[in-house]
Scaffold this active site. Structure first.
Site, PDB file in Angstrom:
ATOM      1  N   GLU A 137       0.784  -1.223   0.000  1.00 17.65           N
ATOM      2  CA  GLU A 137       0.000   0.000   0.000  1.00 17.65           C
ATOM      3  C   GLU A 137       0.824   1.285   0.000  1.00 17.65           C
ATOM      4  O   GLU A 137       0.393   2.291  -0.544  1.00 17.65           O
ATOM      5  CB  GLU A 137      -0.927   0.007   1.231  1.00 17.65           C
ATOM      6  CG  GLU A 137      -2.003  -1.054   1.225  1.00 17.65           C
ATOM      7  CD  GLU A 137      -3.041  -0.799   0.143  1.00 17.65           C
ATOM      8  OE1 GLU A 137      -3.489   0.347   0.003  1.00 17.65           O
ATOM      9  OE2 GLU A 137      -3.375  -1.747  -0.591  1.00 17.65           O
ATOM     10  N   SER A 180     -52.058 -24.878  37.725  1.00 14.58           N
ATOM     11  CA  SER A 180     -51.823 -25.131  39.148  1.00 14.58           C
ATOM     12  C   SER A 180     -50.407 -24.808  39.594  1.00 14.58           C
ATOM     13  O   SER A 180     -50.132 -24.778  40.797  1.00 14.58           O
ATOM     14  CB  SER A 180     -52.134 -26.596  39.463  1.00 14.58           C
ATOM     15  OG  SER A 180     -53.517 -26.837  39.313  1.00 14.58           O
TER      16      SER A 180
END
Length: 839
Positions: A91, A482
């Protein structure tokens, strides 16, 4: 003549000088104009990139990760030189020499643009300029952006070291496959840390920034190798590689995860499941989605990986057992076209493309398969991930579908995609045969947590996460039936009732806006005056309604909200039977507070959360350790933990309720289904038409709960109940949990005074009384229990009711028809005994 010549050159010099001055002024004006409103590069000093958030088990193993951008930040000093050299060569080879921009590169880019008449525009940006573009500017290809980029690059070079600029670049750059930064990319492409990358692998990564999508290691293999080798050549020319290394590296093959040469890093992660996804859901609400997905959080989960597998398998086994009992084969409802079945390569590829769950491991992993042939005696299959061989034939015998109506031939067709798993020998684990499987229609949830800390140890929200991500443990709103009754009884015990208090079990009629409501016991029978203990052990609906009327629905609602079961309970009598909807998560948390003696615990899936810098931003356990700072402790002692938990229930009430719920397991609606080596208390729940079945229970250390039902509620059929379907799930899980963590008797409060009573009549018995009908009940110290008073809730009890009396007071021996002796009892008197069903 000489003067003329001098005048000519003088004029040229003046013009050039003036031009240079004007150019410099113009250039200065341009730079001033574009530079005055630029963003401040000082923000780079507070660089907080989007990072992966990871979830860890208590042992420090990564179990899941979440990210918008897969990035793992790595400081410059920890990035190997070979990686830095590769990116600099690819780069910006003059990175360590220029002051932010490369004049030669800019001239070359300008020449290329002119020669191509604007078709070939390239940035010629240095690494510093790319950092400016990525962090402070946009990616537009304009002269204005280029000027701003150059100005910022020069400024930052004067304010930040080169290594810091390189650090920003190497952690921010996009390298394809949703990988940002070199560390994440090294894992994505090679499943290696940066320190283990070869020069060729570093060079491949460095070749990606310009065009990652066009340099894929499989789709664009030749292009990828070309640019990798081009970067290697630059590294050699820049002196980073010697000639021998350069030649060896450029000839090396490009081996990557994508081409199957390395195992993916994801292979080490377990498949995402309900537990980690629930962490995502909860922490996204608490911290915000942006922070969770991008904040680089380190999250230590409360999960026990072994118990999580046990929980999943226990629930899956119950769901599959119920599904197969219905006798209906549905398969996957997916098939492959006939043209792909002739070639193994084709059907394997077609099968690989099928979008069906692959996360089921119940009694051996489940494999997808395609039916290749159906005969009278067997079906021949092609199985994903399994090669054909004589030791493991690709066949399923016809008897394997005897449980389904129609059998093998009526249910399978060539091309059908099905699930199969291996059946193996119990003795040595050897292969026996393949067996067809299907994902059940019925669903459910299961979770377990520590009663003292609220740490959720396991959570399963359905049969398969990949089949349905809806978490039925935390998101499904269902009627607990229940399973809610313990809260009614807790409110009564705190209101002065005792386990021996007599409640009338008789018919009730209530006028409602929808008409006359006649609640019933599950047995459709009535049992007369009955002790409170028997009411919860046998899950008597009529007793519960009368008790709710006596205590007051406002009191019960306050208890339900205090324990977190509901936020705002509707005050209807049906609510006392669990008609209001809640989640398994809330219900299990409430039961934990029964188990720990009545102290508040908040359920949590997370022990601790740390931010990207390692700072703890959340810790669940807020208790103080008084002795943890000591260098040593006396033998046989442990650090003292000072609790700051709120008491929300009297400890005597909690113990009384726990003792009564032990009776549910030992002789009530869960008897026979739960058989464990330590004391267990719990409660079943079955709603009308058995649309939802529950069991929630606990030992002295762990509470666990199960709910099963269809996502679109419908009855589960005759015989379905919480005790029959859910209690076995609890029992299977707790067998492993108790083997790991143990258990013991429930702690008895010092304020308990024990009196023996007859559990069938509620009558007081002498201290020396023994027998099945005798139970030692805890009463509050200083309170003299009153016996013989029956409460009816204000509802009248009709005379001459057909009451059921099943348990004899006194037994006697009789001679049977075979000559043997049997023990029987005389006809019981009114109200002495009771039995019942579930609701």
């Amino acid at each position: 003549m000489l003067r003329l010549i001098l005048s000519f050159f003088g004029a040229i010099f003046s013009a050039l000088t003036l031009g240079m001055v004007l150019g410099a002024v113009s250039l200065g004006a341009i730079f001033y104009m574009y530079g005055k409103d630029l963003p401040s590069y000082a923000t780079l000093s507070q660089y907080t990139p989007k990072m992966i958030s990871r979830i860890y088990s208590g042992e420090g193993q990564i179990i899941d990760e979440f990210a918008i951008e897969r990035r793992l930040f790595t400081p410059a000093e920890e990035i190997p030189d070979i990686v830095k050299q590769a990116f600099i060569s690819a780069e910006d080879k003059n990175f360590y020499e220029h002051n932010g921009f490369d004049a030669r590169g800019m001239v070359a880019a300008f020449v290329d643009a002119v020669q191509s008449r604007g078709r070939d525009l390239r940035g010629a940006s240095t690494i510093t300029q790319q950092v400016m573009k990525n962090f402070l500017l946009d990616s537009s290809v304009t002269a204005e952006r280029k000027i701003k980029e150059l100005i910022l690059a020069v400024r930052i070079e004067g304010a930040m070291p080169k290594e810091k600029i390189l650090e920003l670049y190497l952690n921010e750059i996009f390298l394809g496959q949703n990988s940002y930064g070199v560390t994440a990319a090294a894992l994505t492409y090679f499943n290696k840390p940066l320190t283990e990358l070869s020069p060729a692998e570093a060079a491949y990564l460095a070749s990606l920034p310009k065009s990652p999508s066009n340099r894929h290691p499989v789709r664009n293999r030749d292009t990828a190798i070309f640019w990798r080798n081009n970067t290697l050549r630059e590294m050699f020319e820049n002196g980073y590689l010697d000639e021998a290394s350069y030649n060896a590296e450029k000839e090396s093959p490009l081996l990557t995860v994508q081409s199957g040469d390395y195992e993916s890093f994801r292979a080490a992660l377990p498949p995402r499941d309900y537990f980690t996804d629930e962490i995502r859901r909860q922490l996204s609400q608490n911290f915000g989605e942006d922070e969770f997905f991008s904040g680089g959080l380190s999250i230590r989960a409360t999960i026990d990986p072994d118990l999580q597998v046990q929980a999943a398998h226990a629930l899956q086994r119950a769901l599959e057992k119920y599904d197969r009992s219905q006798g209906v084969w549905r398969g996957t409802e997916v098939d492959l076209p006939a043209e792909v079945l002739a070639s193994e390569e084709q059907w394997r590829e077609a099968l690989r493309q099928v979008d069906l769950p692959r996360d089921i491991s119940l009694d051996n992993p489940w494999h997808l398969a395609v039916v290749l042939e159906v005969g009278n005696e067997e079906a021949r299959l092609g199985i994903e991930g399994v090669e054909a061989g004589t030791s493991v034939p690709w066949t399923v015998p016809s008897r394997d579908l005897d449980w389904a109506e129609g059998g093998l031939r009526d249910n399978l067709a060539v091309g059908d995609v099905v699930y199969v798993r291996q059946i193996t020998s119990d003795e040595d684990g050897s292969f026996v045969r393949w067996s067809l499987r299907q994902i059940p229609e019925v669903q459910g949830g299961f979770m377990a947590m520590d009663v003292n800390t609220g740490r959720v140890l396991a959570m399963q929200g359905g049969f398969s996460y990949q089949h349905s991500v809806f978490n039925r443990s935390t998101q499904a709103m269902r009627q607990p039936g229940s399973a809610f009754k313990p809260l009614v009884y807790a409110s009564a015990l705190d209101s002065g009732y005792s386990p021996a208090t007599i409640i009338v079990d008789a018919p009730i009629e209530i006028d409602t806006p929808d008409g006359l409501w006649r609640p019933q016991n599950a047995s459709n029978q009535y049992y007369g005056p009955t002790p409170l203990r028997t009411g919860i052990e046998r899950s008597r609906n009529l007793m519960t309604i009368r008790l709710a009327q006596e205590v007051g629905l406002d009191v019960i609602a306050e208890y339900a909200e205090r324990f977190g079961v509901y936020d705002n309970m509707n005050q209807f009598l049906s609510s006392s039977l669990g008609a209001e909807e809640t989640t398994l998560f809330r219900t299990v948390a409430a039961y934990a507070m029964f188990a720990n003696g009545g102290e508040r615990v908040e359920p949590t899936l997370v022990d601790r959360v740390q931010d990207r810098y390692g700072k703890t931003v959340y810790r669940h356990d807020q208790r103080d350790c008084l002795d943890c700072g000591l260098l040593d402790l006396e033998g046989g002692t442990s650090p003292r933990i000072q609790t700051n938990r709120e008491r929300i229930m009297d400890e005597v009430t909690a113990y009384q309720l726990t003792s009564m719920m032990q009776g549910v397991v030992e002789r009530g609606t869960a008897s026979g289904a739960v058989n464990l080596p330590v004391p267990i208390a719990g409660k079943t729940g079955t709603t009308n038409d058995a649309k939802d079945v529950w069991f929630v229970g606990f030992s002295s250390d762990i509470v666990a709960g199960c709910y099963i039902g269809y996502d679109v509620p419908r009855g589960l059929g005759r015989g379905a109940s919480g005790g029959a379907i859910c209690a076995p799930v609890f029992n299977e899980f707790m067998t492993e949990a108790i083997a790991r963590f143990g258990g013991g008797p429930f702690e008895v409060p010092s304020a308990c005074r024990f009196i023996k009573i007859d559990r069938f009549t509620g009558a007081r018995l002498p201290d020396e009384a023994e027998g099945d009908h005798v139970v030692s009940e805890c009463f509050r110290e200083g309170e003299e229990p009153v016996f013989g008073i029956a409460f009816d809730g204000g509802f009248a009890m009709t005379e001459n009711l057909p009451l059921v009396d099943e348990i004899p007071e006194v037994s006697r021996n009789v001679l049977t028809s075979t000559g043997d002796t049997a023990t029987v009892g005389p006809k019981a008197t009114y109200g002495t005994l009771s039995s019942g069903g579930l609701y």
